[in-house]
Design an enzyme around this catalytic site. Structure first.
Site, PDB file in Angstrom:
ATOM      1  CG  ASP A  30      -2.057   0.976   1.100  1.00 38.68           C
ATOM      2  OD1 ASP A  30      -3.210   0.542   0.997  1.00 38.68           O
ATOM      3  OD2 ASP A  30      -1.786   2.206   1.088  1.00 38.68           O
ATOM      4  CG  HIS A  98      -8.532  -3.027  -2.452  1.00 31.94           C
ATOM      5  ND1 HIS A  98      -9.471  -2.331  -3.202  1.00 31.94           N
ATOM      6  CD2 HIS A  98      -8.382  -2.336  -1.309  1.00 31.94           C
ATOM      7  CE1 HIS A  98      -9.836  -1.248  -2.532  1.00 31.94           C
ATOM      8  NE2 HIS A  98      -9.210  -1.236  -1.377  1.00 31.94           N
TER       9      HIS A  98
END
Ligand code: 5GP
Ligand code: ZN
Length: 109
Positions: A30, A98
Site C-alpha cells: 500500500d 482488494h
C-alpha cells in the site's frame, strides 16, 4: 477496465512494489501504509467491490492467496489483520476489489 488504477497496477502499466503474483492474483505494498506491513491483494480480473463479486471460486482463491502471502511471503505467521472495505459506507476508495493485509505490530481493535 481500461481506466481502473488497480487493473493498471496488476498489468504493470503503473509501478508498484510487488510482493507476489500468479495467474489470478497480484499483491503489492500500500502506498500509504497503516502498519509496518500493509499489503493489498487483488484479483487480476476487474471486480468493483466484494458486493459485486458473484464468483465464489475467485473469492476462495483470493483468501487462499492471502493466507499464503501473509505467512510465506510476508512472514506474518505470528498474526495479522485482513480487511475489505465495501462501497462508500465501508470506506472503499478504489473500486477494484482488494484485500488489505496489515501486520508487523500489535493492532488495536
Ligand atoms: P480502500 O480505502 O479502497 O479500501 O483502500 C485503497 C488503498 O489503496 C488505500 O489504502 C490507499 O493507500 C491505496 N492506494 C491508493 N492508490 C494507490 C496507488 O497508486 N498505489 C498503491 N500501492 N496503493 C494505492
Ligand atoms: Zn480494475
Amino acid at each position: 477496465m481500461s481506466n481502473c488504477l488497480f487493473c493498471k497496477i496488476a498489468a504493470g502499466e503503473i509501478p508498484s512494489s510487488k510482493v507476489y503474483e500468479d495467474e489470478n492474483v497480484y499483491a503489492f505494498k500500500d502506498i500509504h501504509p497503516k502498519a509496518p506491513t500493509h499489503v493489498l491483494v487483488i484479483p487480476r480480473k476487474h471486480v468493483a467491490t466484494l458486493a459485486d463479486c458473484d464468483d465464489p471460486a475467485l473469492l476462495g482463491t483470493l483468501m487462499d492467496r492471502v493466507r499464503h502471502i501473509a505467512d510465506a511471503v510476508l512472514g506474518l505467521a505470528g498474526g495479522y489483520r485482513v480487511i475489505i472495505n465495501v462501497r462508500e459506507g465501508g470506506g472503499q476508495e478504489v473500486y477494484h476489489l482488494h484485500i488489505h493485509i496489515l501486520g508487523g505490530r500489535k493492532l488495536p481493535f
